[in-house]
Design a protein around this motif. Structure first.
Motif, PDB file in Angstrom:
ATOM      1  N   ASP A 120       0.818  -1.210   0.000  1.00 48.27           N
ATOM      2  CA  ASP A 120       0.000   0.000   0.000  1.00 48.27           C
ATOM      3  C   ASP A 120       0.857   1.267   0.000  1.00 48.27           C
ATOM      4  O   ASP A 120       0.571   2.215  -0.742  1.00 48.27           O
ATOM      5  N   GLU A 121       1.892   1.290   0.806  1.00 45.94           N
ATOM      6  CA  GLU A 121       2.770   2.470   0.872  1.00 45.94           C
ATOM      7  C   GLU A 121       3.562   2.639  -0.419  1.00 45.94           C
ATOM      8  O   GLU A 121       3.738   3.750  -0.917  1.00 45.94           O
ATOM      9  N   THR A 122       4.026   1.536  -0.972  1.00 47.31           N
ATOM     10  CA  THR A 122       4.763   1.583  -2.243  1.00 47.31           C
ATOM     11  C   THR A 122       3.865   2.100  -3.356  1.00 47.31           C
ATOM     12  O   THR A 122       4.262   2.955  -4.150  1.00 47.31           O
ATOM     13  N   LEU A 123       2.637   1.599  -3.405  1.00 51.12           N
ATOM     14  CA  LEU A 123       1.697   2.044  -4.438  1.00 51.12           C
ATOM     15  C   LEU A 123       1.349   3.520  -4.313  1.00 51.12           C
ATOM     16  O   LEU A 123       1.212   4.210  -5.322  1.00 51.12           O
ATOM     17  N   LYS A 124       1.214   4.005  -3.072  1.00 52.30           N
ATOM     18  CA  LYS A 124       0.930   5.430  -2.884  1.00 52.30           C
ATOM     19  C   LYS A 124       1.988   6.278  -3.581  1.00 52.30           C
ATOM     20  O   LYS A 124       1.677   7.274  -4.230  1.00 52.30           O
ATOM     21  N   ILE A 125       3.225   5.870  -3.434  1.00 47.34           N
ATOM     22  CA  ILE A 125       4.334   6.622  -4.039  1.00 47.34           C
ATOM     23  C   ILE A 125       4.360   6.432  -5.544  1.00 47.34           C
ATOM     24  O   ILE A 125       4.390   7.405  -6.310  1.00 47.34           O
ATOM     25  N   LEU A 126       4.344   5.175  -6.006  1.00 44.71           N
ATOM     26  CA  LEU A 126       4.491   4.896  -7.436  1.00 44.71           C
ATOM     27  C   LEU A 126       3.313   5.384  -8.275  1.00 44.71           C
ATOM     28  O   LEU A 126       3.468   5.680  -9.458  1.00 44.71           O
ATOM     29  N   GLU A 127       2.141   5.480  -7.695  1.00 43.02           N
ATOM     30  CA  GLU A 127       0.995   5.989  -8.446  1.00 43.02           C
ATOM     31  C   GLU A 127       0.982   7.513  -8.496  1.00 43.02           C
ATOM     32  O   GLU A 127       0.430   8.106  -9.411  1.00 43.02           O
TER      33      GLU A 127
END
Length: 138
Positions: A120-127
């Motif tokens: 979830d944290e990785t996706l927040k950044i990458l999106e």
């Protein structure tokens, strides 16, 4: 870890972003500038074109060009396109979910819960980050 394919895709997209006012950029120009195999780069650019990120022009003055603005190309899209899942475990993947064979109960698996948070944290950044963010840092 990003695959070479994805890393090269980001190099090519960045190069095209820097030269977007130039029109179509020949594959050989990108290949030479970034020391990437012409054939390997050609395959990467074709995948990016099929995904709707690039356009191409044949013949004299031909090559590839961005058909979206750099701020419209999220890093997550490129990574998923070329590397597949962003999640570190298949049991927490949003788009490539697979249950773990060794796990008796996913609902009680601490590893699953922690890796879901990481996803979830990785996706927040990458999106939120786009090709524009890369261009602004170069």
């Amino acid at each position: 870890m990003l695959s070479k394919k994805t890393k090269y895709a980001f190099h090519a997209l960045t190069y095209l972003g820097k030269h977007k006012d130039q029109g179509a950029v020949p594959i050989q120009e990108i290949s030479t500038h970034h020391n990437i195999s012409h054939k390997f780069l050609e395959n990467i650019l074709l995948e990016l074109k099929k995904a709707g990120l690039l356009g191409s022009k044949k013949g004299k003055g031909g090559g590839y060009y961005l058909i979206k603005l750099p701020n419209e190309i999220p890093l997550s899209k490129v990574i998923r396109l070329l590397d597949g899942p962003i999640a570190l475990l298949p049991c927490v993947s949003l788009n490539y979910y697979e249950p773990c064979e060794e796990c008796a109960s996913q609902e009680k698996c601490g590893l699953n819960m922690v890796m879901a948070e990481v996803r979830d944290e990785t996706l927040k950044i990458l999106e939120m980050k786009t090709l524009q963010d890369i261009l602004e840092r170069e």
